[in-house]
Design an enzyme around this catalytic site. Sequence first.
Site, PDB file in Angstrom:
ATOM      1  N   GLU A 105      -0.158   9.584  10.195  1.00  0.00           N
ATOM      2  CA  GLU A 105       0.536  10.140   9.023  1.00  0.00           C
ATOM      3  C   GLU A 105      -0.456  10.311   7.881  1.00  0.00           C
ATOM      4  O   GLU A 105      -1.344   9.476   7.685  1.00  0.00           O
ATOM      5  CB  GLU A 105       1.664   9.190   8.612  1.00  0.00           C
ATOM      6  CG  GLU A 105       2.607   9.731   7.566  1.00  0.00           C
ATOM      7  CD  GLU A 105       3.820   8.826   7.368  1.00  0.00           C
ATOM      8  OE1 GLU A 105       4.223   8.664   6.201  1.00  0.00           O
ATOM      9  OE2 GLU A 105       4.348   8.278   8.360  1.00  0.00           O
ATOM     10  N   ASP A 107      -0.116  11.142   3.803  1.00  0.00           N
ATOM     11  CA  ASP A 107       0.975  11.128   2.820  1.00  0.00           C
ATOM     12  C   ASP A 107       0.585  11.550   1.419  1.00  0.00           C
ATOM     13  O   ASP A 107      -0.394  11.042   0.864  1.00  0.00           O
ATOM     14  CB  ASP A 107       1.503   9.695   2.644  1.00  0.00           C
ATOM     15  CG  ASP A 107       2.435   9.255   3.738  1.00  0.00           C
ATOM     16  OD1 ASP A 107       2.886  10.103   4.507  1.00  0.00           O
ATOM     17  OD2 ASP A 107       2.705   8.051   3.810  1.00  0.00           O
ATOM     18  N   GLU A 109       3.135  11.144  -1.864  1.00  0.00           N
ATOM     19  CA  GLU A 109       4.457  10.772  -2.360  1.00  0.00           C
ATOM     20  C   GLU A 109       4.401  10.756  -3.888  1.00  0.00           C
ATOM     21  O   GLU A 109       3.457  10.221  -4.471  1.00  0.00           O
ATOM     22  CB  GLU A 109       4.891   9.396  -1.842  1.00  0.00           C
ATOM     23  CG  GLU A 109       5.236   9.394  -0.362  1.00  0.00           C
ATOM     24  CD  GLU A 109       5.826   8.062   0.077  1.00  0.00           C
ATOM     25  OE1 GLU A 109       6.993   8.047   0.491  1.00  0.00           O
ATOM     26  OE2 GLU A 109       5.114   7.047  -0.002  1.00  0.00           O
TER      27      GLU A 109
END
Length: 294
Positions: A105, A107, A109
């Site tokens: 993953e 990311d 955010e």
Amino acid sequence: MNMGSHYVSPMSPLVIALYLGILVAAVAGNFNRDFDLTWGDGRAKILNNGGLLTLSLDKASGSGFQSKNEYVFGKIDMQIKLVAGNSAGTVTAYYLSSQGPTHDEIDFEFLGNLSGDPYILHTNVFSQGKGNREQQFYLWFDPTADFHTYSILWNPQRIIFSVDGTPIREFKNLESRGVSFPKNQPMRIYSSLWNADDWATRGGLVKTDWSHAPFTASYRNFNANACVVSSGSNSCSTATTATSANNNNKAWLSQELDSTSLERMRWVQKNYMIYNYCADAKRFPQGLPPECTL
């Protein structure tokens, strides 16, 4: 534009723009063609003949979407305008991810905050199911006033996170030194807007104010210059790439940070990084992760 005292930078916005040499030229994708709305019961919408996508959050539910394609390596760009006003408790996530307990993953955010306080940009890299590689930043602009381009460059040598063409973080492939690196698992692009007021803002002290709902984030100008995986085969092995401005442009496959880009990244990290797992010795009493000391 008054973005609050937290957005005051060591340099004026004009000097920042000149210093960073910002030049954003994203090529518009089509959300109808490239993405599926996956949850939210109508709260995710594709508008303007596929040119705009909006996610909405209210007390009942958030919403999300994912790419139709899976990728192994690529340069992914998306322009996003974040939830304006009092966004405390909300999280807008934009990331690449595979599936399963040993997933990979990459990311972005965006952690909301009270009006006038800055968003926190949270980044992380998971490989073989292991994350705990958080770096967090303030931004040098108000990300709710207009669209800005958030990019992930993922090639066999490194992962580079960029904002409006300015690199903010690099995660290098250090497999030869025992650090796992995402390289074999195909990943889709995901994005969601959801309520995380148990942790998102000041560790959960500030809760979502539902009187401001619905909260909305907007997306446009998606572009993927990437290796698409289909039926087990990788498009880069057949000399084609995903829809992009230039299907023959594979410079990203070996791209690295030049001296100017390194200087820009160090400038951002010096002035706007607010958390770095590699500087958190208390969190790792047995010693910092190996990539922090190599």
